[in-house]
Scaffold this motif. Sequence first.
Motif, PDB file in Angstrom:
ATOM      1  N   PHE A 170      11.184  16.310   9.627  1.00 48.88           N
ATOM      2  CA  PHE A 170      11.151  15.439   8.597  1.00 48.88           C
ATOM      3  C   PHE A 170       9.679  14.043  10.317  1.00 48.88           C
ATOM      4  O   PHE A 170       9.562  13.390   9.307  1.00 48.88           O
ATOM      5  N   LEU A 171      10.266  13.974  10.587  1.00 51.04           N
ATOM      6  CA  LEU A 171       9.081  12.940  11.362  1.00 51.04           C
ATOM      7  C   LEU A 171       8.124  13.635  11.206  1.00 51.04           C
ATOM      8  O   LEU A 171       6.957  12.845  11.294  1.00 51.04           O
ATOM      9  N   TRP A 172       7.493  14.884  11.345  1.00 54.43           N
ATOM     10  CA  TRP A 172       6.050  15.583  11.405  1.00 54.43           C
ATOM     11  C   TRP A 172       5.548  14.479  10.484  1.00 54.43           C
ATOM     12  O   TRP A 172       3.979  14.167  10.017  1.00 54.43           O
ATOM     13  N   TRP A 173       6.602  14.352   9.392  1.00 55.86           N
ATOM     14  CA  TRP A 173       5.464  14.134   7.402  1.00 55.86           C
ATOM     15  C   TRP A 173       6.121  12.593   7.546  1.00 55.86           C
ATOM     16  O   TRP A 173       5.407  12.210   6.320  1.00 55.86           O
ATOM     17  N   ASN A 174       7.058  12.032   8.281  1.00 52.63           N
ATOM     18  CA  ASN A 174       7.425  10.995   8.070  1.00 52.63           C
ATOM     19  C   ASN A 174       6.827   9.376   9.223  1.00 52.63           C
ATOM     20  O   ASN A 174       6.944   7.987   8.655  1.00 52.63           O
ATOM     21  N   ALA A 175       6.189  10.029   9.860  1.00 57.55           N
ATOM     22  CA  ALA A 175       5.387   8.805  10.775  1.00 57.55           C
ATOM     23  C   ALA A 175       4.290   8.504  10.345  1.00 57.55           C
ATOM     24  O   ALA A 175       4.028   8.811   9.584  1.00 57.55           O
ATOM     25  N   SER A 176       3.935   6.843  10.710  1.00 54.95           N
ATOM     26  CA  SER A 176       2.748   6.441   9.932  1.00 54.95           C
ATOM     27  C   SER A 176       1.564   7.802  10.668  1.00 54.95           C
ATOM     28  O   SER A 176       1.583   7.867  11.474  1.00 54.95           O
ATOM     29  N   PRO A 177       0.916   7.398   9.333  1.00 54.53           N
ATOM     30  CA  PRO A 177       1.239   6.196   7.535  1.00 54.53           C
ATOM     31  C   PRO A 177       2.283   7.517   7.070  1.00 54.53           C
ATOM     32  O   PRO A 177       1.667   8.820   7.094  1.00 54.53           O
ATOM     33  N   ALA A 178       2.714   7.242   6.665  1.00 54.82           N
ATOM     34  CA  ALA A 178       4.509   8.466   6.311  1.00 54.82           C
ATOM     35  C   ALA A 178       3.440   8.871   5.140  1.00 54.82           C
ATOM     36  O   ALA A 178       3.705   8.004   3.847  1.00 54.82           O
ATOM     37  N   THR A 225       0.883  -1.070   0.182  1.00 59.72           N
ATOM     38  CA  THR A 225       0.231   0.070  -0.079  1.00 59.72           C
ATOM     39  C   THR A 225       1.057   1.488   0.098  1.00 59.72           C
ATOM     40  O   THR A 225       0.375   2.473  -0.435  1.00 59.72           O
ATOM     41  N   LYS A 226       2.038   1.431   0.157  1.00 56.34           N
ATOM     42  CA  LYS A 226       3.340   2.671   0.197  1.00 56.34           C
ATOM     43  C   LYS A 226       3.967   2.231  -1.349  1.00 56.34           C
ATOM     44  O   LYS A 226       4.150   3.186  -1.411  1.00 56.34           O
ATOM     45  N   ALA A 229       1.886  -4.948  14.953  1.00 56.21           N
ATOM     46  CA  ALA A 229       1.227  -3.255  14.692  1.00 56.21           C
ATOM     47  C   ALA A 229       2.629  -2.311  13.888  1.00 56.21           C
ATOM     48  O   ALA A 229       3.382  -2.390  15.008  1.00 56.21           O
ATOM     49  N   GLU A 230       2.503  -1.824  12.710  1.00 56.94           N
ATOM     50  CA  GLU A 230       3.650  -0.637  12.539  1.00 56.94           C
ATOM     51  C   GLU A 230       4.133   0.106  13.479  1.00 56.94           C
ATOM     52  O   GLU A 230       5.163   0.246  14.060  1.00 56.94           O
ATOM     53  N   VAL A 231       2.927   0.515  13.789  1.00 57.18           N
ATOM     54  CA  VAL A 231       3.096   1.656  14.529  1.00 57.18           C
ATOM     55  C   VAL A 231       3.843   0.693  16.750  1.00 57.18           C
ATOM     56  O   VAL A 231       5.071   1.745  17.163  1.00 57.18           O
TER      57      VAL A 231
END
Length: 360
Positions: free
Chosen positions: A249-257, A45-46, A330-332
């Motif tokens: 960058f983590l703001w945008w890269n955190a799940s769902p990236a 899905t990514k 789960a990924e998170v």
Amino acid sequence: MIAVLVAGGVSLLVSLFGTSPFIRFLTRRNYGQFIRQDGPTAHFTKRGTPTMGGVVIIGATLAGFALAFVFAGRLPSISGLLLLFLMVGLGVIGFLDDFIKISRQRSLGLSPVWKIVGQGAVGVVFSVLVLQFPNERFRTPASTQISFTRDLGWDLAYWGVGLGVVLFVLWSNFLITAWSNAVNLTDGLDGLATGVSMLVFGAYVVVTLWQSNQNCQNLSQVGGGCYEVRDPQDLAIASAAIVGACVGFLWWNASPARIFMGDTGSLALGGALAGLSILTRTELLTAIIGGLFVLIVLSDVIQIGFFKATGRRVFKMAPLHHHFELKGWAEVTIVIRFWIIAALFVAVGVAIFYGEWIAR
């Protein structure tokens, strides 16, 4: 100290507000991630998520670093510049790898041989230069000694200066290749490598600030537990800039990236970590501070070695985080728990660093 805060704050803002337009640019160009077919099916899905986000991390770091010195009213030291040279150089290798994946629409970029050649070329230049540029105390950015919390006295130049330089270049390139690939292997789940890097480089802000306060260039401290590190304050500024870039960058890269750092970011961050370990004389301590990265690499090594020896697998899939994905986590959940483990390694590493100083 204010320059350190400026570096971190500026890089955070550049990364936080600069990533969104970069995502839009990559989306318009269809520069999306391709997913390996043998990976966890949940990752399909990514496919198409914008990659090469490491460009923002590098750009934000450079902006924060530069503006910190504009604020301080002085030029950066050679140590800080060499660290950024290594970071940017490996970032360029990663960018080429990412661009080949995108342009040829496949999950493989540069061949392993060419990637190692590129990393080696940048690493050799860095390794040679860090033994140059002595200051008024005849101190160069790095030394030919192996280090833990400081140089251990195990000098690679014991058998001669020429051989020592060669051995140092080999040792330095081993560290650069190892750490850049360690961060690259860790970058497999949304926010995992970014969050761990944030913690690890945060530890180096503490280490370099302490080295700056307890530096042997302050003559009143010579003979005590002072540190023979040439430019620790500038290394603290660079470390803070990297932390700020990772936070934004983590703001945008955190799940769902919404964007991945790609090899552009992972190789750059790994190179910066290797460079800090060499320039701060903490080469072996870094294996503790960055212990989560080490665990990820070990899981891959164990998996490959055990499979070649027995034909069986230790893990459902390597690296380690994919093993837990296939176990149903789960990924998170995996990411947060790995962040906790990374934080524990960081705490132990910083405690050892401080404890060694106390012991002196």
